[in-house]
Design a protein around this motif. Structure first.
Motif, PDB file in Angstrom:
ATOM      1  N   GLU A  72       0.835  -1.213   0.000  1.00 46.64           N
ATOM      2  CA  GLU A  72       0.000   0.000   0.000  1.00 46.64           C
ATOM      3  C   GLU A  72       0.865   1.257   0.000  1.00 46.64           C
ATOM      4  O   GLU A  72       0.580   2.218  -0.717  1.00 46.64           O
ATOM      5  N   GLU A  73       1.932   1.251   0.797  1.00 43.60           N
ATOM      6  CA  GLU A  73       2.843   2.402   0.828  1.00 43.60           C
ATOM      7  C   GLU A  73       3.539   2.590  -0.519  1.00 43.60           C
ATOM      8  O   GLU A  73       3.705   3.715  -0.992  1.00 43.60           O
ATOM      9  N   SER A  76       1.141   4.056  -3.094  1.00 44.23           N
ATOM     10  CA  SER A  76       0.948   5.479  -2.817  1.00 44.23           C
ATOM     11  C   SER A  76       2.141   6.307  -3.308  1.00 44.23           C
ATOM     12  O   SER A  76       1.979   7.343  -3.955  1.00 44.23           O
ATOM     13  N   ARG A  77       3.347   5.826  -2.995  1.00 44.92           N
ATOM     14  CA  ARG A  77       4.560   6.535  -3.406  1.00 44.92           C
ATOM     15  C   ARG A  77       4.679   6.565  -4.929  1.00 44.92           C
ATOM     16  O   ARG A  77       4.988   7.614  -5.523  1.00 44.92           O
ATOM     17  N   GLU A  79       2.278   6.305  -7.145  1.00 43.25           N
ATOM     18  CA  GLU A  79       1.248   7.181  -7.717  1.00 43.25           C
ATOM     19  C   GLU A  79       1.731   8.630  -7.743  1.00 43.25           C
ATOM     20  O   GLU A  79       1.563   9.327  -8.744  1.00 43.25           O
ATOM     21  N   LYS A  80       2.323   9.069  -6.640  1.00 43.29           N
ATOM     22  CA  LYS A  80       2.832  10.447  -6.578  1.00 43.29           C
ATOM     23  C   LYS A  80       3.936  10.673  -7.599  1.00 43.29           C
ATOM     24  O   LYS A  80       3.949  11.693  -8.295  1.00 43.29           O
ATOM     25  N   ARG A 106      -3.123   4.868 -11.057  1.00 41.19           N
ATOM     26  CA  ARG A 106      -3.296   3.865  -9.984  1.00 41.19           C
ATOM     27  C   ARG A 106      -3.001   2.466 -10.509  1.00 41.19           C
ATOM     28  O   ARG A 106      -2.352   1.666  -9.846  1.00 41.19           O
ATOM     29  N   THR A 110      -0.095  -0.024  -9.188  1.00 40.47           N
ATOM     30  CA  THR A 110      -0.469  -1.342  -8.671  1.00 40.47           C
ATOM     31  C   THR A 110       0.271  -2.444  -9.418  1.00 40.47           C
ATOM     32  O   THR A 110       0.765  -3.400  -8.815  1.00 40.47           O
ATOM     33  N   THR A 113       3.887  -2.564  -8.327  1.00 40.30           N
ATOM     34  CA  THR A 113       3.979  -3.093  -6.964  1.00 40.30           C
ATOM     35  C   THR A 113       3.796  -4.604  -6.946  1.00 40.30           C
ATOM     36  O   THR A 113       4.563  -5.310  -6.287  1.00 40.30           O
TER      37      THR A 113
END
Length: 120
Positions: A72-73, A76-77, A79-80, A106, A110, A113
């Motif tokens: 999840e982290e 998020s990273r 995406e930014k 997103r 994903t 990741t």
């Protein structure tokens, strides 16, 4: 009537009839999220030794929770970072374009990741 108990090797036993039953507690653990479940499926099918080792050491749930948090982290990273490299259109002027762009960002995050953390 109070039950008879005894402690041996750090384990408390309660006498029920003719038998001594250990009083064991399963620690409450956080359930794994989407990425944790994906990793569980992968290691169960492809990394049997890792899966069996985690089960034997009672570390499977904590391992899956940790993987889920890391994933999840990372999403998020990423995406930014992806949004900085490829900015979204103005939301006020093009709502559908903005939504499509954000969904694409997103999905890319994903995908990166899962390739790095889940299926590795």
């Amino acid at each position: 009537m109070q039950q008879e108990t005894k402690t041996e090797n750090g384990i408390t036993y309660v006498k029920q009839g003719d038998y001594w039953i250990p009083e064991l507690e399963i620690p409450e653990q956080k359930a794994a999220g989407r990425f944790g479940r994906m990793r569980l499926k992968f290691i169960r099918e492809n990394r049997k030794a890792l899966y069996d080792g985690l089960i034997c050491r009672c570390e499977l749930n904590s391992y899956l929770s940790r993987i889920d948090e890391e994933a999840e982290e990372m999403v998020s990273r990423l995406e930014k970072e992806l949004l900085e490299k490829n900015p979204a259109p103005d939301k006020a002027k093009d709502q559908m374009g903005w939504t499509a762009h954000m969904n694409m960002i997103r999905e890319q995050a994903t995908e990166l990741t899962t390739a790095e953390l889940i299926y590795n």
